[in-house]
Design an enzyme around this catalytic site. Structure first.
Site, short mmCIF file in Angstrom:
data_model
loop_
_atom_site.label_atom_id
_atom_site.label_comp_id
_atom_site.label_asym_id
_atom_site.label_seq_id
_atom_site.Cartn_x
_atom_site.Cartn_y
_atom_site.Cartn_z
N CYS A 120 93.05 24.54 -10.21
CA CYS A 120 93.81 25.79 -10.29
C CYS A 120 92.89 26.87 -10.81
O CYS A 120 91.84 26.59 -11.39
CB CYS A 120 95.01 25.63 -11.21
SG CYS A 120 96.21 26.98 -11.04
N CYS A 122 94.10 29.52 -12.88
CA CYS A 122 94.67 30.33 -13.97
C CYS A 122 93.91 30.25 -15.28
O CYS A 122 93.93 31.19 -16.07
CB CYS A 122 96.14 29.99 -14.18
SG CYS A 122 96.43 28.31 -14.71
N CYS A 130 97.09 32.27 -10.91
CA CYS A 130 96.54 31.04 -10.33
C CYS A 130 95.68 31.28 -9.10
O CYS A 130 95.36 30.35 -8.36
CB CYS A 130 97.68 30.08 -10.00
SG CYS A 130 98.64 29.65 -11.46
N LYS A 201 106.49 22.31 -7.99
CA LYS A 201 106.16 22.89 -9.29
C LYS A 201 106.99 24.15 -9.46
O LYS A 201 106.86 25.11 -8.71
CB LYS A 201 104.67 23.21 -9.35
CG LYS A 201 104.28 23.85 -10.68
CD LYS A 201 102.80 24.07 -10.77
CE LYS A 201 102.44 24.73 -12.09
NZ LYS A 201 101.01 25.03 -12.18
N ARG A 211 100.25 27.24 -22.12
CA ARG A 211 99.52 28.49 -21.88
C ARG A 211 98.76 28.91 -23.12
O ARG A 211 97.72 29.54 -23.03
CB ARG A 211 100.45 29.55 -21.33
CG ARG A 211 100.87 29.16 -19.92
CD ARG A 211 101.77 30.17 -19.25
NE ARG A 211 102.20 29.64 -17.95
CZ ARG A 211 103.17 30.16 -17.22
NH1 ARG A 211 103.81 31.24 -17.67
NH2 ARG A 211 103.52 29.64 -16.06
N ARG A 223 104.76 33.97 -12.50
CA ARG A 223 104.28 33.16 -11.38
C ARG A 223 105.35 32.92 -10.31
O ARG A 223 105.21 32.03 -9.48
CB ARG A 223 103.79 31.81 -11.90
CG ARG A 223 102.74 31.88 -12.99
CD ARG A 223 101.88 30.62 -12.97
NE ARG A 223 101.15 30.33 -14.18
CZ ARG A 223 100.13 31.05 -14.68
NH1 ARG A 223 99.75 32.16 -14.08
NH2 ARG A 223 99.53 30.66 -15.78
N GLU A 239 108.62 21.39 0.47
CA GLU A 239 107.28 21.44 -0.13
C GLU A 239 106.60 20.07 -0.02
O GLU A 239 105.44 19.97 0.34
CB GLU A 239 107.37 21.82 -1.62
CG GLU A 239 107.67 23.29 -1.88
CD GLU A 239 106.44 24.18 -1.71
OE1 GLU A 239 105.39 23.70 -1.26
OE2 GLU A 239 106.54 25.38 -2.04
N LYS A 254 107.29 18.88 -11.33
CA LYS A 254 106.93 19.47 -12.62
C LYS A 254 107.75 20.70 -12.88
O LYS A 254 107.84 21.53 -11.98
CB LYS A 254 105.44 19.82 -12.58
CG LYS A 254 104.93 20.54 -13.79
CD LYS A 254 103.48 20.88 -13.60
CE LYS A 254 103.08 21.84 -14.68
NZ LYS A 254 101.88 22.53 -14.37
C1 PBG Z 1 98.25 25.36 -13.92
C2 PBG Z 1 98.98 24.39 -14.76
C3 PBG Z 1 99.97 24.68 -15.71
C4 PBG Z 1 100.36 23.46 -16.26
C5 PBG Z 1 99.61 22.48 -15.64
N1 PBG Z 1 98.79 23.08 -14.70
C6 PBG Z 1 100.48 25.96 -16.21
C7 PBG Z 1 101.19 26.93 -15.41
O1 PBG Z 1 101.53 26.77 -14.25
O2 PBG Z 1 101.41 27.99 -16.00
C8 PBG Z 1 101.41 23.31 -17.31
C9 PBG Z 1 101.45 22.02 -18.00
C10 PBG Z 1 102.28 21.99 -19.22
O3 PBG Z 1 103.06 22.92 -19.53
O4 PBG Z 1 102.17 20.98 -19.91
N2 PBG Z 1 96.87 25.16 -13.99
#
Ligand code: PBG
Length: 330
Positions: A120, A122, A130, A201, A211, A223, A239, A254
């Site tokens: 990713c 971000c 992202c 997600k 974050r 997002r 998806e 997730k």
């Molecule tokens: C993006 C990513 C996120 C998480 C895992 N991969 C953050 C987001 O989408 O803001 C979150 C994982 C968590 O909250 O434990 N790289």
């Protein structure tokens, strides 16, 4: 003939009977531990919103990976905090990027644990989104540019594989990324590297503590133009089917707890392994309540992991992986 007495309670009367009729088992085999790696030496900096989790420099990270290997945990997933962030997120795909260096170091010191990487942008972009941001000339609206971002993600995934990653896990939610990454991995000779797709997600408030941990809060907006709307379930099936068509080997839901129905739907509709990400906020709320003495952390954590498993997850990414591996030891 009276109604049979004790009809249900007969099989609950002692722990050995309960063990025999148990339908769901959580074991160390199910667990993946997320780890945060940052530049420096000798650093193991606590993440205040996620007690027991740290931003670690590579030397500390390799020690931790060894310990997790010793506990029998099958895999870790790495998140990087780069030295510098920029518009293009260049730290994400640099051959000497923080995650790439971490993979190389772990592979030297630890033989029997899978190194999974989060793919990713971000954590690497200075705006915290992202992907690559561009302006729509018609509307003057700034948003993540899907196809530009694909190019960066592909470079990132290939550089992880080159460094020695065992599995890549794209979490960006751009359309077409699984196919683009699959093609590039195959071309570069990495056709044995599986993809865990963060397929369903959701845009979620439960990512708050992560974050802070990954220093990836978006500088503007949110997002919701690329992550899923929490009100939708059938969209998750779309998806997942796209990601499977594009070559995903394992599909992920997730967060986990507010989305147990999604895990179950995916399990029932596809014959692919399902991963669930028990995210930071789900962990931190329990930690906070336990610190206040309101709940018993171990009991609640194991109940949560059991619930996620019972919903249909084959594997769980969880900040409890290390503790649970110890709790579950017979
Ligand atoms: C993006 C990513 C996120 C998480 C895992 N991969 C953050 C987001 O989408 O803001 C979150 C994982 C968590 O909250 O434990 N790289």
């Amino acid at each position: 003939m009276g109604f049979p007495k004790q009809r249900m309670r007969r099989l609950r009367q002692n722990e050995n009977i309960r063990r025999l009729v148990r339908e769901t088992h959580v074991s160390v085999d199910d667990l993946i531990m997320p780890l945060f790696v940052r530049p420096g030496k000798g650093i193991k900096q606590p993440i205040s919103s996620m007690p027991g989790n740290y931003q670690m420099s590579i030397d500390k990270l390799t020690e931790e990976a060894k310990e997790l290997e010793g506990l029998g945990i099958p895999g870790i997933i790495l998140f990087g905090i780069p030295e510098k962030k920029d518009e293009m997120g260049s730290g994400a795909y640099a051959d000497d990027g923080i995650v790439q260096k971490a993979i190389i170091a772990i592979k030297k010191t630890t033989k029997n644990i899978l190194v999974i990487t989060d793919v990713c942008m971000c954590e690497y972009t200075n705006h915290g989104h992202c992907g690559f941001i561009s302006k729509d000339e018609k509307t003057d609206h700034f948003d993540v540019d899907n196809d530009m971002t694909l190019e960066l993600l592909v470079k990132e995934a290939v550089s992880h594989a080159r460094a020695g990653a065992d599995i890549v896990a794209p979490s960006d939610m751009m359309d077409g990324r699984v196919g683009a990454i699959r093609d590039a991995l195959d071309e570069e000779g990495f056709n044995h590297i599986p993809i865990i797709a963060y397929s369903a997600k959701y845009a979620s408030g439960f990512y708050g503590p992560f974050r802070e941990a990954a220093e990836s809060t978006p500088g503007f907006g949110d997002r919701s133009s690329y992550q899923m709307d929490s009100h939708n379930a059938r969209e998750a099936l779309r998806e997942v089917s796209l990601d499977i068509e594009e070559g995903a080997d394992i599909v992920m839901v997730k967060p986990a707890l507010a989305y147990l129905d999604i895990i179950r739907m995916i399990k029932d509709n596809f014959n692919y392994p399902v991963a669930a990400y028990n995210v930071s906020g789900e962990f931190s709320v329990v930690k906070a309540a336990a610190e206040k003495g309101w709940i018993d952390e171990k009991r609640v954590a194991l109940e949560i992991l059991t619930g996620i498993k019972r919903a249909g997850a084959d594997m769980i990414l969880t900040y409890w992986a290390k503790d649970a591996a110890q709790w579950l030891k017979k």
